[in-house]
Design an enzyme around this catalytic site. Structure first.
Site, PDB file in Angstrom:
ATOM      1  CE1 TYR A 120      -4.555   0.504   0.709  1.00  0.00           C
ATOM      2  CE2 TYR A 120      -3.583   2.592   1.317  1.00  0.00           C
ATOM      3  CZ  TYR A 120      -4.678   1.848   0.963  1.00  0.00           C
ATOM      4  OH  TYR A 120      -5.904   2.444   0.872  1.00  0.00           O
ATOM      5  CE  LYS A 166      -3.374 -16.525   1.021  1.00  0.00           C
ATOM      6  NZ  LYS A 166      -4.657 -17.234   1.064  1.00  0.00           N
ATOM      7  CG  ASP A 203      -7.603 -16.914   2.552  1.00  0.00           C
ATOM      8  OD1 ASP A 203      -6.966 -16.810   3.621  1.00  0.00           O
ATOM      9  OD2 ASP A 203      -7.302 -17.738   1.679  1.00  0.00           O
ATOM     10  CG  ASP A 211      -7.820  -0.109   2.229  1.00  0.00           C
ATOM     11  OD1 ASP A 211      -8.322   0.914   2.697  1.00  0.00           O
ATOM     12  OD2 ASP A 211      -7.937  -0.446   1.041  1.00  0.00           O
TER      13      ASP A 211
END
Ligand code: NAD
Length: 371
Positions: free
Chosen positions: A128, A195, A228, A252
């Site tokens: 980001y 992740k 996820d 975000d």
């Protein structure tokens, strides 16, 4: 009510719907009885022509000097053009933690009730941060060659690149912040979201740091979730979670998901915090299609104002304003279109009417009752 001098606060109205929600927020903050001296500063696309940059130095200086700021959203054009002013602001002022509470208020139309989550998002690093290489540029081709050789993996020559970097320094700082936040706000659990199974050297590092730091905080429960799975768990078992700590991009995305659990972006506040500076802003953006229409919900920015009052130790005023917002939601009479079952409901009121209704409640709360 505070007996101290007025709080000097930088106020950045923003663009799009920013000026409307900022004005509504300024009015309700003043109606709490707390004294403010607003240092109004314009930033964003509207000042580009005048100053040659969307974030002029004098705006940054004002925030550094006042140490507390509240801002409306600022537009970032998609794709080419200027980088996000919001991202630059957070980086320039080292506002490393973005705290976004997501709390259900009775009366809100939502599939979920009794949600009380806090998102703690790392604000300075990750993919980001905008370290990017445009497709077709010579420096991009050079990077592609170097990375392909070092990683022994091919990258298609017609690629663009975005760099994901996570440092031990930033991971430690944000995870420590999340545990301290949990402790000082009576929270029971911190969940690290990542992740790490795929991005072993970035998210893996974040997870390792989080696990190490968790050992230093045995009074707070700790667990971790892959992002996820976390997304699914949040819509199935949101009550299982309390404080979530995440790298920038997942923070975000899950902020908007969590906002959806509590009734939408119109109700999602936030605080960007650094070592010395605090900047308060709603999660939502400039919603350009509603600009100037007096339609958008100002409550997200007002609740950001509640967070600012708490930061300024104006606890009584903060509780009073949060109470007035909650009562307005519960009554359901003076609320904007997004809080109605039908978005075209003609009984929805405008941004400034929400402020009027809340000011009415604040004035009533501040009026001494006759004995
Ligand atoms: P957005 O949050 O501005 O709006 C998306 C949609 O959500 C709106 O069209 C509207 O339907 C709804 N919505 C948002 N806020 C609402 C409110 N207060 N009340 C009722 N409904 C509301 O997201 P976007 O359209 O993706 O972004 C628009 C611009 O804002 C972009 O340029 C983006 O970069 C910028 N942005 C700025 C910030 C910031 O200043 N911190 C944050 C997010 C997006």
């Amino acid at each position: 009510m505070s007996v101290l001098a007025a709080h000097r606060v930088t106020l950045i109205p923003g663009d799009g719907v920013g000026p409307e929600v900022s004005e509504a927020t300024r009015r309700v903050l003043e109606a709490t009885g707390v004294e403010f001296e607003w240092d109004v500063q314009n930033a964003g696309l509207g000042v580009m022509d005048k100053y040659g940059t969307p974030m002029p130095d004098h705006v940054l200086e004002s925030i550094r000097k006042n140490k507390v700021a509240i801002k409306g959203p600022l537009t970032t054009p998609l794709g080419k053009g200027i980088r996000s002013v919001n991202v630059a602001l957070r980086k320039e002022l080292d506002l490393f933690a973005l705290v976004r509470p997501c709390k259900s208020y009775p009366g809100v139309r939502s599939r979920f009730q009794n949600i009380d989550l806090v998102i703690v998002r790392e604000n300075t690093e990750d993919i980001y941060a905008g370290i990017e290489f445009q497709e077709g540029k010579p420096e991009t081709a050079q990077m592609i060659n170097q990375i392909s050789a070092a990683a022994k993996k091919s990258i298609r020559p017609d690629s663009g690149l975005s760099i994901k970097a996570l440092s031990i320094t930033a991971c430690k700082r944000i995870v420590n912040f999340a545990f301290e936040y949990a402790r000082t706000h009576g929270r029971r659990k911190v969940t690290a979201v990542h992740k790490a199974n795929i991005m072993k050297f970035t998210d893996g590092l974040f997870l390792q740091v989080a696990q190490d730091i968790a050992k230093e905080h045995p009074d707070i429960e700790f667990n971790d979730r892959i992002v996820d799975n976390m997304s699914m768990q949040l819509v199935q078992y949101p009550e299982e979670y309390d404080v979530l700590v995440l790298p920038n991009l997942y923070g975000d995305i899950l902020s908007d998901l969590a906002a959806g659990l509590v009734g939408g972006l119109g109700l999602a506040p936030g605080a960007n915090l650094g070592e010395t500076v605090a900047l308060f802003e709603a999660t939502h953006g400039s919603a350009p299609k509603y600009a100037g229409m007096n339609r958008i919900n100002p409550m997200a920015m007002m609740l950001s104002g509640v967070m600012m009052l708490r930061h300024l130790n104006e606890t009584y005023a903060a509780n009073m304003l949060e109470g007035a917002v909650a009562e307005t939601i519960r009554e359901g009479r003076y609320v904007t279109y997004d809080m109605k079952a039908d978005r075209n409901d003609p009984t929805a009121v405008g941004t400034s009417q929400v402020a009027d209704a809340i000011i009415g409640k604040l004035e009533k709360a501040r009026t001494p009752t006759a004995i």
